[in-house]
Design a protein around this motif. Structure first.
Motif, short mmCIF file in Angstrom:
data_model
loop_
_atom_site.label_atom_id
_atom_site.label_comp_id
_atom_site.label_asym_id
_atom_site.label_seq_id
_atom_site.Cartn_x
_atom_site.Cartn_y
_atom_site.Cartn_z
N ASP A 101 0.83 -1.20 0.00
CA ASP A 101 0.00 0.00 0.00
C ASP A 101 0.86 1.25 0.00
O ASP A 101 1.94 1.26 0.61
CB ASP A 101 -0.90 0.03 1.23
CG ASP A 101 -2.26 -0.58 0.98
OD1 ASP A 101 -2.31 -1.66 0.36
OD2 ASP A 101 -3.27 0.00 1.42
N ASN A 106 -2.99 -0.60 5.91
CA ASN A 106 -3.20 -2.00 5.52
C ASN A 106 -2.00 -2.78 6.01
O ASN A 106 -0.88 -2.54 5.58
CB ASN A 106 -3.35 -2.15 4.00
CG ASN A 106 -3.53 -3.60 3.59
OD1 ASN A 106 -4.00 -4.43 4.37
ND2 ASN A 106 -3.14 -3.93 2.38
N ALA A 126 -6.93 -3.14 8.79
CA ALA A 126 -6.99 -1.77 8.30
C ALA A 126 -6.67 -0.77 9.41
O ALA A 126 -7.53 -0.03 9.88
CB ALA A 126 -8.36 -1.47 7.71
N THR A 148 -9.71 -4.85 5.91
CA THR A 148 -9.93 -4.38 4.55
C THR A 148 -10.98 -5.26 3.88
O THR A 148 -11.32 -6.34 4.39
CB THR A 148 -8.64 -4.44 3.72
OG1 THR A 148 -8.30 -5.83 3.47
CG2 THR A 148 -7.49 -3.75 4.42
N ILE A 290 -13.37 4.49 6.51
CA ILE A 290 -12.26 3.88 5.80
C ILE A 290 -12.46 4.06 4.30
O ILE A 290 -13.57 3.92 3.79
CB ILE A 290 -12.11 2.38 6.15
CG1 ILE A 290 -10.92 1.76 5.42
CG2 ILE A 290 -13.39 1.61 5.85
CD1 ILE A 290 -10.60 0.36 5.89
N GLU A 292 -10.70 2.78 0.65
CA GLU A 292 -9.75 1.92 -0.06
C GLU A 292 -9.79 2.30 -1.53
O GLU A 292 -10.87 2.35 -2.13
CB GLU A 292 -10.09 0.45 0.12
CG GLU A 292 -10.03 -0.01 1.57
CD GLU A 292 -10.28 -1.50 1.71
OE1 GLU A 292 -9.67 -2.29 0.95
OE2 GLU A 292 -11.09 -1.89 2.58
N THR A 303 -4.97 2.35 1.48
CA THR A 303 -5.99 2.15 2.50
C THR A 303 -5.83 3.25 3.54
O THR A 303 -4.77 3.39 4.15
CB THR A 303 -5.85 0.77 3.17
OG1 THR A 303 -5.81 -0.24 2.16
CG2 THR A 303 -7.01 0.51 4.11
N THR A 305 -7.75 5.18 6.86
CA THR A 305 -8.83 5.39 7.83
C THR A 305 -8.96 6.88 8.11
O THR A 305 -8.01 7.64 7.97
CB THR A 305 -8.53 4.64 9.14
OG1 THR A 305 -7.27 5.05 9.65
CG2 THR A 305 -8.54 3.14 8.92
#
Length: 367
Positions: A101, A106, A126, A148, A290, A292, A303, A305
């Protein structure tokens, strides 16, 4: 089986004829970023797919190792190494270190068993160890962090970058509720969606761009995506610059629900899109707190948050300074709530309840 010798910076490879008795075969040691320790290793077989068309042209193995702490952005991260496995020893194809990522949330993804011959499927944690125990969901819900969505993976050679493990959203069909918005345009255009009536507060966005002409693109040619709270003014921003260094970015710095010195607020990655094909794709899942993103067909994944004080309920998509012959297809789906069928009349989901009531946890919506 692979096992980490955490502070020796080694992954032990073991063999077994019956999955009961195990014999040490070799070690994979001192590769990539070391951090303070190795964690959660995986050795998985992936199909190798062509960069154009996506047909399977071979297979290979990938060793993934999670390190904590020691990530380039701080805290925890997962790195991977494509190579060959002969049953006892794993050998990398090159000396490069690659990360799963480009953002920060992640970690320690694990792969599902039984996908040989097809794309591998994984799920990750996550969050990031730098702030996982302080994020505000625990204040109301009694728990912190999430997983995730399931991701599909394969190996491919990306333009200029070389070998990458591509990450794409696994089939979202079971949780697709309805098409919330759909629009196709050429050149500059936009679409706005008020999704305050989507009960899950979750969306899946799929954007396909075609007819890209590198000679007509400038450094100001962008595709932008943002999520906003009309009541608090908080905004989660993201976008891609088709010219220049081709950065894709995510900015969570305008969220005000969590303040932590380690909660890095801006992320970006250089995505050298395939100018021969003239196409580009973005998949994204936004679910309450979150985001993605799967950039350029999954060549890069991020990813993130985020913790707003009020729900984000307005989506804005748009292209700016885009050549007039470029086609943009944007589809937005509302997602079903994974909690709904388990809620009681008060909207609470009960879990970990024994018959004698010795264990009882309640999960309530953050907002």
């Amino acid at each position: 089986m692979v096992v980490s010798y955490a502070q020796e910076f080694a992954v032990g490879i073991f063999t077994s004829p019956d999955l009961k008795s195990w014999t040490h075969a070799s070690n994979f040691s001192y590769h990539g970023l070391l951090g303070a320790q190795y964690e959660c290793p995986n050795l998985v077989k992936l199909p190798v797919r062509s960069a154009i068309g996506g047909s399977i042209v071979g297979e290979a193995h990938v060793m993934s190792i999670s390190i904590q702490p020691g990530a380039p952005l701080g805290g925890s991260v997962t790195e991977y190494f494509p190579g060959d496995f002969n049953g006892t020893h794993f050998t990398t194809w090159d000396a490069a270190t690659r990360l799963t990522d480009f953002a920060k949330d992640n970690y320690a993804a694990q792969f599902f068993y039984g996908t040989d011959g097809d794309n591998a499927v994984s799920m990750g944690w996550a969050s990031n160890w730098q702030y996982a125990q302080q994020v505000p969901t625990g204040n109301l819900e009694g728990w912190r962090s999430s997983m995730t969505v399931a991701r599909e993976h394969y190996l491919t050679k990306a333009p200029r970058i070389g070998w990458v493990v591509a990450s794409e959203l696994h089939d979202p069909a079971p949780v697709l509720n309805e098409t919330a918005a759909s629009k196709t345009w050429q050149g500059d255009g936009s679409v706005a969606l008020d999704f305050s009536d989507v009960e899950s507060n979750a969306l899946y966005i799929d954007i396909k761009v075609s007819g890209l002409d590198a000679t007509a693109i400038t450094g100001a040619t962008t595709l932008n995506m943002s999520f906003t709270s009309p009541s608090s003014g908080e905004t989660l921003r993201s976008g891609f610059y088709f010219g220049g260094d081709n950065p894709f970015f995510v900015d969570r710095g305008l969220m005000r629900g969590f303040d932590n010195v380690f909660f890095t607020d801006k992320f970006s990655v250089a995505d050298v899109w395939n100018m021969t094909a003239g196409t580009w794709r973005l998949q994204a899942v936004m679910d309450r707190s979150i985001l993605e993103v799967y950039v350029d067909g999954g060549v890069h994944a991020g990813t993130v948050t985020f913790f707003p004080t009020q729900p984000l309920t307005l989506l804005s998509l748009g292209s700016v300074n885009m050549p007039k012959d470029t086609k943009i297809e944007a589809t937005v789906y509302a997602l079903k709530s994974a909690w709904k069928e388990y809620e009681n009349e008060q909207g609470t989901v009960h879990g970990n309840v024994t018959s004698k009531g010795k264990r009882h946890m309640e999960y309530e919506p953050l907002f």
